[in-house]
Write an enzyme that holds these catalytic residues in place. Structure first.
Site, PDB file in Angstrom:
ATOM      1  N   LYS A  83      13.298  -6.975  71.010  1.00 32.79           N
ATOM      2  CA  LYS A  83      11.942  -7.129  70.463  1.00 32.79           C
ATOM      3  C   LYS A  83      12.069  -6.895  68.963  1.00 32.79           C
ATOM      4  CE  LYS A  83       8.433  -5.378  69.176  1.00 32.79           C
ATOM      5  NZ  LYS A  83       8.150  -5.762  67.794  1.00 32.79           N
ATOM      6  N   PRO A  84      12.103  -7.976  68.159  1.00 30.29           N
ATOM      7  CA  PRO A  84      12.305  -7.767  66.717  1.00 30.29           C
ATOM      8  C   PRO A  84      11.091  -7.118  66.072  1.00 30.29           C
ATOM      9  CG  PRO A  84      11.993 -10.103  67.199  1.00 30.29           C
ATOM     10  CD  PRO A  84      12.006  -9.392  68.520  1.00 30.29           C
ATOM     11  N   ALA A  85      11.291  -6.527  64.891  1.00 33.33           N
ATOM     12  CA  ALA A  85      10.163  -5.969  64.149  1.00 33.33           C
ATOM     13  C   ALA A  85       9.154  -7.075  63.869  1.00 33.33           C
ATOM     14  CB  ALA A  85      10.664  -5.347  62.848  1.00 33.33           C
ATOM     15  N   GLY A 138      13.779   2.660  64.000  1.00 29.20           N
ATOM     16  CA  GLY A 138      12.463   2.572  63.371  1.00 29.20           C
ATOM     17  C   GLY A 138      11.950   3.939  62.994  1.00 29.20           C
ATOM     18  N   SER A 139      10.620   4.073  62.959  1.00 26.41           N
ATOM     19  CA  SER A 139      10.044   5.328  62.498  1.00 26.41           C
ATOM     20  C   SER A 139      10.144   6.415  63.558  1.00 26.41           C
ATOM     21  CB  SER A 139       8.576   5.119  62.134  1.00 26.41           C
ATOM     22  OG  SER A 139       7.820   4.980  63.313  1.00 26.41           O
ATOM     23  N   THR A 140      10.174   7.667  63.112  1.00 27.80           N
ATOM     24  CA  THR A 140      10.209   8.782  64.044  1.00 27.80           C
ATOM     25  C   THR A 140       8.957   8.789  64.919  1.00 27.80           C
ATOM     26  OG1 THR A 140      11.582  10.069  62.533  1.00 27.80           O
ATOM     27  CG2 THR A 140      10.378  11.304  64.184  1.00 27.80           C
ATOM     28  N   GLU A 181      17.632   5.532  66.346  1.00 26.81           N
ATOM     29  CA  GLU A 181      17.957   5.720  64.935  1.00 26.81           C
ATOM     30  C   GLU A 181      16.638   5.786  64.206  1.00 26.81           C
ATOM     31  OE1 GLU A 181      20.861   6.435  64.049  1.00 26.81           O
ATOM     32  OE2 GLU A 181      22.101   5.643  65.667  1.00 26.81           O
ATOM     33  N   CYS A 234      23.852   6.687  41.617  1.00 25.88           N
ATOM     34  CA  CYS A 234      23.428   5.770  42.678  1.00 25.88           C
ATOM     35  C   CYS A 234      21.952   5.993  42.996  1.00 25.88           C
ATOM     36  CB  CYS A 234      24.275   6.045  43.911  1.00 25.88           C
ATOM     37  SG  CYS A 234      23.524   5.566  45.442  1.00 25.88           S
ATOM     38  N   SER A 245      27.909   3.340  55.092  1.00 23.69           N
ATOM     39  CA  SER A 245      28.019   2.487  56.274  1.00 23.69           C
ATOM     40  C   SER A 245      29.393   1.860  56.393  1.00 23.69           C
ATOM     41  CB  SER A 245      26.967   1.384  56.201  1.00 23.69           C
ATOM     42  OG  SER A 245      25.688   1.963  56.212  1.00 23.69           O
TER      43      SER A 245
END
Lengths: 451, 451, 451, 451
Positions: D158-160, D214-216, D236, D256, D412
């Protein structure tokens, strides 16, 4: 069999010089490579000696200083490219194998695919080594050297005297893949020069690791040479695999001809012999390896054929019965031969044969079979057929070998560790263990952190 | 130093016969064990020869047939019990070590504790081996053989000629722990009989694995012997560890005296020498190991002391300056010696010393230090002190050794893999890797399952 | 059965207060613990509520700041000591288990031994965790918490309502072992207070991990509570293990009574029923757990016995035949009951029973048996008996469970990972995997090293 | 910024329907996908609801029955092919990402390459899983699902809501790669339908595992849904990574801009602010992502820009100083903003921002910095710059995060485990650990072997 078979291999892959530091190098003389089926000369190959071997070692040592600093990802990428090229040229490489060692094309194709799978596997393993490593220049006599290169080592390959062409073709493909000069070197040489070249490679202090596949006798000589510089050593030596068929076996499935030491239990013996003889009649077609119908090629050279002939004669003299074949054919060819009434003391049961000879010993009890199977000083693979779960467990545990095939005659798989116990060798190839042979564990203790 | 020190060890632990198949065995003759500090005889020990060694191998082979079939849990339990007994008798065992090799009691206690930790660790590892194993009878010259026994192997120990008593005391404790007869055997012998016994152990086909700790020269001889039966081999050979102090080091922490090859950068050199000399003055007290105040005992024998004396003379002859000590004392004793202005070509930098000699080379660049450090054919451990993160990474990576101490002079820990690269040896001891040396991977392919 | 059984446990181990931060803590009220065999009260235990639970969480959080900084070796040493004390007091601890949950003494001894093995195992595992860890305070409802403590976590235990005494006795032994205050806390509470205490433990942000063993229904409630703070969760929930006997089984070996869902193939059905009925007659002796002859104790409480009775009635109403037993006895006791002609739609095949009820479904094909076995929403363990190698492979692969017993009715072993799939839970206990549940992987990327 | 940017993507990859069971499926209605930079509509996409989601789950469940029985080698081969196609179409896929989420093309190319590396890695991991597995159909909201497919699972993605196009393009490539129908399904849906579809996927018993990025806040809702069927869950969630610059840092390397919580020690603070401001001036060029010069695109939508604007206003109101930027631009654009004199209680330090906002807190001691950094309830990544070896060790150990960057702002890497502690999530992605999330350990105990 007397006609001349054309190689039909693209010129670029038919290489006949040594390959050192990224360059094709001629030696002072050449030696002939023969088609074992016909005895005809296929090619003249540069006969490298200790001078060339020394150059190759030096080149590998220099190249190592750069190669080890490539990231694992970079090495992985180059090995994958080499793998792709080998698969792409699979047909030509198989023709070279068939030409120089005589085996049927289908087997040669299988060999190339299996060999190439080492490169694919270790191109992947390269990125899975965690922690620090101290790899080193190594010499490897095997066709494929994926594990060594993946670990960041560089190599010098000394191919077998009878079969240098396939190794040289791989060198050509390594160039096309972009493997840097000096990382992969090949020094072909004749039977005469082999001892001196072997000694140099095993004693030169720049060489950190020896990997050898061949006879147990030669392996012991190399081990002795390597002792003087405490080199790491991997050895894949003789096997003489036992193949046991128990009464509980499914006789229809147990007729594989992948061994030279058959032990068959009395209750199933006669049915098994009949099946096996029939299978040999139907499936074994002797001929030149490049004929599509051939399933049984010549032996590697005529000395090998003589040895099998002698084993048959010895067995018959001591009471064995020839069920099929038994006679030597012209050149390096031998009739597929099935012997019954064989006993463990006959030569064919004590010395490994590399030919189409199937001696069958009849036994009564499991214990008896295990005693015969384990009497050998070597222990590479062993096979047995049974449908009794307890027996399967017991026999698998007690067979003194590195690999056991249960109801299965084909064991090789890149995911599984290949190697033997006792005098069959040292170390394992392939699998997640294979790369360990080319790595050193480095323990770094970081102190003074509480200040 | 001339007074006679009493051993003060319980009679039960002072064993002087060979230990074979669970029995104490007298040999035809005996050889003396000397206190290296005084030269006095401590005990007469049975001088086992090839007859006894052969009996021990046979006993180990027979015992192996049972021991391998113990469950890992049972073996684990017995090893733990043995460990508990050693810790309980730690004091007496340390007295034996001090008596026969001369080191101060505190070090002997430390050695016993570290050695015993092998038994504790491998009693635990025994239950963590997953999958099938094919272990075999093995010969081990090290004091503790936890990994081998845990893996289900049985062992024959040939202790060093000068120091058989501690190994014999461990045999006594193994009996008390309930280790079955034949699983652990000890064959002490004199310097004269050692070569023949060593050869027998390395060539007998019943022995599957050799593990040796000692000089590189002897290691190479054993490797050559072992080649003839393709035995698995582990070797912990010479080290000659470099100890590098960079300008960025914390000079207050870098004064450990655990090495015989010091390399100190020019900017910190003088401050370091001053600190080190002062530390030697304050901390090193020469004396008999059983005196509580002693921190520096004798060398193992007078030949060893002569060798150090000769190295000092050679160094001075080529320009080295004696900062502390420099003279040989009576018997096996040597003054703690600090040399400056040493160069890499002096004998003390090329040949390993086992005595209180600290030769210091001054260097200018990191590259120079690494070149000197790596010039040795051996590579067990290496140490360096630095507070520069990049330098730490670079030097740790480039040192050609199996173990690196960064700002840390003590490396031994049962959790970490002990062992070297190049001619320092083969294999690793301790840690989760240590038991692998005594295991063979067995690959079982279960076929015919789809029927 | 009506006589009063004395506990006969040393006073020191009969603890009835909460254990928080190293102190025994009384609550405002108490709740009774009953002997399920007689209904008599054994003890009155402090009924801890959210106040005590909060104190325990705070204590665990504070203790965690120190405990995590103990070296693994120190934690290992304390856990080993605790293990030794438990083994030493095994008899008394077993008496407590028998008293509060009714099972025969021999089983209680077995449970304590198995539980203690977690402490032994994880005291060893503690030293085998390589790399960095970020452990955290955790709550664990299981009797033994070796993995958590080994990993450096601290715990709050909420024992089951019916059986708090054994957990409290373990707390007493933890004090004797030297486990620091706050590392191990126990908050016993009554059935009434359990939901509030459970919610507090699952929602408090100081708690980092929940581990629960119990019913699937309760597990789901805790999972929902834990969602709000994204806690790590391990769950060992219901099982309802299928036990399949195929025609090829050895009927003499397949008569274990460790399951409540028997599936027996038609060809062996009648022989199996006869054997099983006979085994039940001979081996099952109902009685108080502390009588030496007892092999079948009471159920955990009378509600559990009622539930089994109801299942039997339902089965009979739908056509099942009572082969043995079938009747409820006094209190929490139930006759060992064997039912034939059972069908998958009967309640006893759909809802898990915790009592001596053996319903047997007759089936014809392997596929049919697998369909019935896998129809359950849970999947902890499954068992089957067969001597056909291919069938063994197929069925082991297709059973949707976390643990498979092949020709074996007892699976628990500390070396093997315990846990289920589907709604039987999350995570694994024991084995080399068990400690992972209490560890977080921390990835440290060290950059800027090339400067 | 108002001009219309053409997509320039090959028609075959611009997919706007759901992808279920290998077929493109229209829904009853559509929802618009907008270019966040311009607000223009890029495409109308099928708005899938619970009907389509249910079909996808059913399809995945059916496909699973076949897919799990493919050999690992076969799955590996198909995933590699899919990987090759993605790399080949990298440019077009990056255009889709830039179009729908606004980020500069170079970043989109980087994202595709990193994402694709998951497929390459897990195509290799597939063959490295030893032992039995019980995988299951899974739902994954992440773009790449290599680990799941490698393990033999099938997936529903299910994409965003804002970014469905890239997932649909991958579905198209999966078809070209030969991934069988039903193995990979995509159900795009609007913000309105997302809750119902999410609930269905989390509660349907056929779904065995939920993986969410996504969001918590959303993560907690899904966890609660998943509790009812005890599903395995990977999460995540939010990060809010701290970025600490200590006095000992190399200020030239520490600039950075990968974090929204900067903590800078007082001694280096002013020099750092100057460098950072200058770097922002020179390097950040706001614009449409498809302009080659753009290095800072829009936020994902205008609500996100409003949130950042509000955070800036709050900070300024409480005393923060705007060093650079500070103003919202048109649409979803925001000026790159640097704030000094920030304190931990300002909203921007407590709530995660997904925009170009850099708030800097000045601190004095290491302890103070760690306290601020660890005060967050989440803990994904953390960064710090220091050249002090002891400090590096201490801070890396004490930061409560799953990943630490030391002197390094980019973490990453497919070889390293990605994931957080505390409320940042559950489980790890990538590395040798990543595939574990999709496997169940199955313990098979083979008994009755001694008969």
């Amino acid at each position: 069999l007397q006609r001349r078979y054309s190689l039909g291999v693209s010129a670029q892959l038919l290489r006949t010089e040594g390959f050192i530091d990224g360059r094709w190098v001629s030696a002072a003389s050449t030696f002939p490579v023969l088609d074992p089926a016909t005895g005809h000369e296929i090619a003249k190959v540069s006969d490298c000696g200790i001078k060339e071997a020394q150059e190759a070692v030096n080149a590998a040592y220099c190249a190592f200083q750069q190669w080890k600093n490539h990231t694992a990802k970079e090495r992985s990428f180059l090995l994958r490219k080499w793998y792709d090229l080998i698969i792409q040229h699979r047909e030509d490489l198989a023709k070279l194998i068939t030409a120089e060692c005589g085996k049927p094309m289908r087997e040669s194709i299988g060999e190339i695919t299996y060999s190439a799978s080492f490169l694919e596997w270790f191109s992947e393993e390269a990125r899975r080594v965690y922690g620090d490593i101290v790899p080193s220049p190594a010499k490897d006599r095997k066709i494929l050297v994926g594990a060594a290169l993946a670990a960041g080592c560089t190599v010098v390959v000394k191919p077998a005297e009878d079969t240098p062409l396939s190794a040289l073709a791989l060198a050509e493909l390594s160039v096309q893949a972009g493997i840097p000069p000096g990382v992969f070197n090949v020094v072909p040489c004749s039977r005469e020069k082999t001892p001196a070249v072997g000694e140099l490679l095993c004693t030169d202090p720049l060489v950190a690791k020896i990997s050898f596949t061949g006879s147990t006798a030669t392996g012991k000589i190399l081990l002795r040479h390597a002792a003087g510089t405490v080199k790491k050593v991997s050895m894949e030596l003789g096997g003489h695999a036992p193949f046991i068929v128990f009464d509980t076996a499914d006789v229809d499935k147990a007729t594989c001809v992948c061994s030279n030491r058959f032990l068959v239990q009395s209750g199933i013996h006669d049915a098994f012999m009949e099946k096996l003889a029939k299978a040999m009649d139907e499936q074994l077609k002797v001929g030149h390896g490049s004929e599509p119908s051939t399933t049984q090629g010549p032996l590697i050279n005529s000395r090998a054929a003589e040895k099998v002939e002698m084993q048959v004669q010895d067995a018959v003299a001591h009471g064995a019965v020839v069920v099929r074949g038994g006679k030597r054919l012209q050149g390096s060819f031998m009739e597929p031969t099935l012997l019954s009434s064989v006993t463990p003391d006959m030569i064919c049961m004590r010395e490994e044969t590399f030919g189409p000879l199937v001696p069958v010993v009849k036994f009564n009890t499991e214990q008896e079979a295990l005693a015969i199977a384990n009497a050998s000083p070597v222990g590479l693979a062993g096979y047995f057929y049974s449908r009794d779960l307890s027996q399967i467990w017991r026999v698998a545990e007690q067979m003194e070998v590195g690999m056991v095939g249960v109801n299965e005659g084909l064991l090789s798989s890149i995911e599984a560790p290949f190697g033997g116990v006792k005098q069959s060798g040292l170390g394992r190839e392939g699998s997640k263990y294979g790369i360990d042979e080319y790595l050193e564990i480095k323990y770094v203790c970081l102190g003074g952190l509480s200040a």
